[in-house]
Design an enzyme around this catalytic site. Structure first.
Site, short mmCIF file in Angstrom:
data_model
loop_
_atom_site.label_atom_id
_atom_site.label_comp_id
_atom_site.label_asym_id
_atom_site.label_seq_id
_atom_site.Cartn_x
_atom_site.Cartn_y
_atom_site.Cartn_z
N GLY A 196 0.84 -1.19 0.00
CA GLY A 196 0.00 0.00 0.00
C GLY A 196 0.88 1.24 0.00
N CYS A 197 0.29 2.36 -0.42
CA CYS A 197 1.08 3.58 -0.54
C CYS A 197 1.53 4.08 0.83
CB CYS A 197 0.28 4.64 -1.28
SG CYS A 197 -1.43 4.81 -0.75
N TYR A 198 0.60 4.17 1.77
CA TYR A 198 0.97 4.65 3.10
C TYR A 198 2.04 3.75 3.75
CZ TYR A 198 -3.00 7.96 3.19
OH TYR A 198 -3.87 8.98 2.94
#
Lengths: 355, 355, 355, 355
Positions: free
Chosen positions: B151-153
């Site tokens: 995921g990006c976060y």
């Protein structure tokens, strides 16, 4: 107090009407309807209304209709085609109707049906409807039962051309060549509050585009406005091209006109200043100034700059407004003020929000 | 040439994959699928691809599956739950799978099912999947058949914490207090290319908000990353709060840490510089500098600034990346490079776009 | 009518004061000064004021000072260090002073001189100044001659923490762990109306960054507010980190708190609702709702959401305001209303502008 | 390898040149100058260049001049008036000069001095300079020593009109009425990287305006381009009006033309497709499609849509480009490729960045 209802309150013109009417000293919003949000408080959908309005959306059923009939005025902030289905029941009950959609804008039935691709539900009422541009139709509005609130683009176009056409009406010679190019630009809120990939932030930000190149529904409305003003042998051909600007509110129309020799002899700045001297909401800027859309943000003001260049035979009219206010909800309230004999500026005096 | 397919090419990670792989010297995109746009050219949906790609979207039917099975690698740029249904047929055919959704991110079946509210379609394969953060799992990736692209976060959080946790692992005393606050901010493209009122331009521009306050799916992924790194008695409690920023691309994570006395004795700038000295895509900025998201726009670079304030016992780690590149498609390409034994930076060297 | 002057009217707080005071039913703006724009009409600099205000900027010379001394109240919308030089002459003439800069915010002379790097021009007057947060100091404001209008960040921080600290004051056990992380975000107008490459559109749009990592001037102001509220052995350590958001107006503070076991037993939503039940401008949102900055755009409302997660021992307070209104000019008008015994909401009731 | 220098590397065209040339396989940037930033690393000013470029800004003193004289090509990304002062020393040393400012755009000395309000420093060299629009002057560019890189607006205008004027040249009858309205819109980066209140984020965002109504320096350049193309008795009058769009990059020109009866008989889509069939950077979109600026973001592509409406006698040409690439730095690199006999697309093939 005027008892008002707003049908279709979940769009941007809807919430703008709620904002403006909540601050109007002579109006009480007594009913708010929404098909999709019936039963929900308005301030749940729009938390900005917390502390401003306690209204709850109703469905537009039979019971609601009967309540609507007890209002003094009903605003339709709905898609095209809704108001015309309710207008008869309401006007028969003596309720004034202001439609912010297009049902009562075009006086020609054929034009309506051509551009909106549906039959009109009440052609007879359409004949009695007044096009709600107070600067054009103030007198008729005073007695109107049904008002077709203008489209946003036509408001800028017609008010940007009105002094010119009226000046032309009084002259034996052509002042302006026939072809008028209106290159218009709108903020994204003009596309409405809808779920659409094309309106997604990441699609519209840092981006600019044209649309409606081969024909936008506001063109016949602009032509109708010009026709109403025109009292001359010198007709015009309008080229209207809208664009989408990555900004929330605001509309900018650049009107390109070509001056004839006779037209170069006219002081157009003066013509505009004279024409709009008594209009509360129309600001003709001083020579050499430029309008920008933020200078009217959240206000009912429409600002015009007149740039005349005789050397190149150019007359450029720049018009700005907030598409949701003078281009929609504010103009509707202004119309209401006229229809009910109130001071036309009542509830519409707030200063623009800058920055 | 590596034969690649992209399943689900109409979202933002999809088009970013097309952009990056089209410029990759060792890859040929041989198949592009989309349920909704089957039969349409990609450059009709995304005119930016005109002249870049001639690909036409296929439907993901049986015939397509058989074509997919002849590819070397399949990227899933689909919603959660799609890749896991195809993974078995593909890996059995020897095709490598890189899922940009969450199907293979969480190694705990229970966590997956709790946070994504669906049973996992291939729990056995999940055990073999590698979490695709090359800076963490480079060795495992070299032989991976299935990669769960982070995921990006979590990419910003894990890479922002890795040098700290590894330093802690080597110390008998606590360097950092247990509580870690990750206050993270993402551009709107992170929400995907979807029709949604909440993502409408006029709803998101000139606006800022938090979301997922009581639990975001990226939290267990961050915790999993920390757990993998952790080799110490000193555990951590993570507070993760994401926000939506009115910008297209970009992610900014502000990581707030409290230094113990022992931790104040460490030169954290040096720790980070040493830790990432050999990483091509991780830039530890010089002391005192600030990262901003545009400095990595459209690039696979992730930039980190380390701000240590012993007087207040504060250690602040600021991490930026482009959520669609290092946070999604670029990382997927980086993973592919590792999986196929290519130079890890191949196709990923373009400079950020500023302004 | 209250005769008001605005010193330094060309910045964003200046024009916001003009906008708000022009609509205030009990105020007349009798003087407007600007060093750089003396002799120019305000509506030339800000065409949004055309039709709203006829004011012309004066220079701040001796003659002007004598005119200022005849006003009832003078607002300083100037850089730090200006108001303190005029305060004595004005207060001796019985004129009330509201400084929107920092000259009268910090009660500690040492703190002022440390953080603003200049000696204070009137230390004796500083002792009599009231920190202009009506929700904190309403009683003192009623008799204040000099008011230091709070910084924008401190307004959100102090009002976001006040109910918690007051609750703590009444308990023998710690409810909240000592460390408080305030991760704050501001729109660009907070940086003022100045020529600066760093504030150029192309530098700030589609971008996000932190600043002031190692110490922002608003931190001592937040600490001072907490200290004033604190009546307990349980002190706090504040970590304050500001960020710049690509939006015009709006401020969002995410306050991260850790609940003790005792603190988990408290219903914090209820604590906040009770605490602010009688405050006109503070809106505690219902459980589960999220504030966004646009919901207070151009309004003096400050909105708070309380998110309590006992499972993770998290208490998250989300606070939004318009940095130019409740964070600056609106709060100044609210202070003026209190100082002159007017209804506190006078002139401040306009609905937020959405969209 | 071509040894290149960039004079004036701190503006937006400067950093864009650094970005493009850093990725160019046949170029080495050997010198970078800046008066204001001499001694500073470029990646300190633009952290996006960290890891991309190690260059340090030099001052443009005598020593630097001597180094410049050893380069193969010098790009001037400076204000108007700088390149013409250095051009003689450079060209005498056999160095090719590409000026991204206006010193060598207008071939008429009188026009230059009228529009730029300064005498030209090297009128003789001006006569030898080539206007650097490869699609117009490819052959001349092959042997050019000095190239005046076109203005951003003229690039869109001239390329949007070229097929029409060339078609007209071959016809005995007028196809297009004389008056051409070019309503053009530019992103804010076009105003340069400068400290200016008018370019402040809070002044330009959520705002739209026109400028240069009574005469913009790009008008004579557009007229010069038309004159060069024109080989017909049918002349044109150009109305050019630029606007500022709240976006970073991007330029959109809406060209409004009126078709004669003869002109209505032409298939203009076909005319454009034929005209640009062999141009690598010019994309004539299929009938009915609309260009948007983001579709060319960060790319050297210029996209054109042709909308013909015989019913209303309208021909509308919509042209988009990235003002910093095809409108500035990319075109300069394209010119360099032609001047050095390289493949014209070298270093310019990157896909646009969407979203």
């Amino acid at each position: 107090m005027i008892s008002a209802a707003i049908v279709g309150g979940t769009g941007y013109t809807g919430i703008e009407l709620i904002r403006l009417l909540s601050a109007h000293p002579e109006v009480s919003i007594d009913l708010l309807t929404s098909r999709s949000e019936a039963g929900t408080r308005a301030d749940e959908i729009f938390p900005s209304l917390r502390g401003i309005s306690d209204l709850v959306f109703s469905d537009l059923g039979n019971e609601t209709l009967s309540t609507l009939q007890q209002c003094d005025v009903v605003f339709f902030a709905t898609p095209h085609g809704v108001a015309m289905k309710q207008a008869e029941a309401l006007t028969q009950a003596g309720v004034k109707v202001i439609d912010l959609a297009a049902d009562f804008r075009l006086q020609s039935l054929a034009d309506f049906e051509h551009w909106y691709q549906q039959p009109h539900a009440c052609p007879d009422l359409l004949k009695t409807a007044v096009y709600g541009l107070p600067e054009l139709n103030r007198d008729k509005l005073a007695n109107a039962l049904i008002v077709g609130n203008p489209g946003c683009y036509p408001t800028t176009a017609i008010l940007g051309l009105k002094p010119i056409i009226e000046a032309q009406n009084q002259q034996a010679n052509r002042l302006i060549e026939a072809r008028i190019v209106i290159d218009a630009k709108s903020g994204v809120s003009g596309a409405g509050r809808q779920a659409s990939i094309a309106l997604n932030y990441a699609e519209t930000t840092d981006n600019f585009k044209a649309y409606g190149v081969t024909g936008h529904r506001h063109l016949p409305e602009i032509e109708q406005g010009i026709a109403q003003l025109l009292n001359s042998q010198f007709t015009h051909r309008v080229r209207f091209l809208p664009h989408l600007v990555p900004m929330i509110r605001g509309m900018f129309s650049s009107i390109h006109l070509e001056l004839t020799d006779a037209g170069q002899g006219v002081d157009w700045q003066q013509v505009f200043e004279n024409s709009y001297a008594s209009e509360a909401f129309i600001d003709v800027m001083p020579r050499g100034m430029y309008p920008d859309t933020r200078s009217v943000r959240a206000s009912n003001r429409l600002r015009i700059a007149v740039h005349q260049d005789n050397e190149r035979a150019e007359l450029t009219i720049l018009v700005v407004q907030d598409n949701l206010v003078k281009g929609a909800a504010g103009q509707a309230v202004q119309n209401m003020n006229v229809m009910f004999g109130l001071n036309e500026t009542l509830g519409l005096n707030a200063a623009p929000i800058v920055p």
